[in-house]
Motif scaffolding. Structure first.
Motif: not given
Length: 211
Positions: A77-82, A84, A103, A165
């Protein structure tokens, strides 16, 4: 005079009746609207739960596939920098269960410094062009050693055309790379030995021909 009072009273009753009827109609209309809105909200809740269940089942499927394969799957998830991660990401890098940070920065920081810029540029190019991402690079383990990863992925877009994503899979190719490097070293050694042999024979031939 009494007749006038009776008429006024009857008029008042009629007005009260009309007002009550109007109030009842308004009450009924409000009740209908509340019921319709409640049904609409309930429908939205049901659809949302279905979507959440579908997402959960999808994530569980990812995890199960990853556990039964050598690959480590991921959703970035690039916007959240996360990240999964689905699979044994901690074990793959020598960490305890759940210890490796989920992260983007943690992943990028552990790419070998000689590979990092190239990999990040390749990832950015894939996100901008929509083309598949495929990169081989070294990842640092907890003990400071490195493993080779073959990383394959692609961006997923939403209905607005924005990247929702980035999904992919990482395969440990350390053994393959080590064998390739060993083969290359053996080939170079053989070539060096062949050159040395040729030089030796040339020298001997020259000495034999020289009186």
């Amino acid at each position: 005079e009494i007749g006038q009072l009776v008429d006024d009273f009857n008029t008042m009753l009629a007005q009260l009746g009309q007002r009550d009827a109007a109030l009842q109609a308004a009450h009924d209309d409000l009740g209908r609207r509340v019921q319709e809105r409640t049904a609409e909200l309930q429908g939205q809740i049901v659809e949302r739960r279905k979507a959440e269940d579908a997402l959960w089942q999808s994530e569980q499927l990812y995890a199960q596939i990853a556990l039964n394969a050598s690959d480590v799957l991921y959703v970035l998830h690039r916007e959240a920098g996360r990240f999964d991660w689905f699979g044994q990401i901690d074990k793959a890098l020598g960490y305890a269960e759940g210890e490796f940070p989920r992260t983007f920065d943690a992943w990028a920081d552990r790419i070998h410094h000689d590979d990092r810029l190239r990999v990040l540029e390749e990832l950015e190019e894939s996100c901008c062009s929509g083309r598949a991402f495929h990169s081989e690079y070294r990842m640092e383990c907890k003990d400071g050693s490195h493993v080779y990863w073959s990383d394959r992925g692609r961006p997923i877009y939403d209905h607005k055309g924005s990247i929702a994503k980035f999904i992919g899979a990482c395969t440990d190719i350390t053994e393959r790379r080590q064998k390739a490097e060993a083969l290359q070293m053996a080939r170079e050694s053989a070539e060096s030995a062949s050159q040395a042999k040729s030089q030796f024979l040339a020298n001997m031939s020259h000495e034999i021909r020289t009186p």
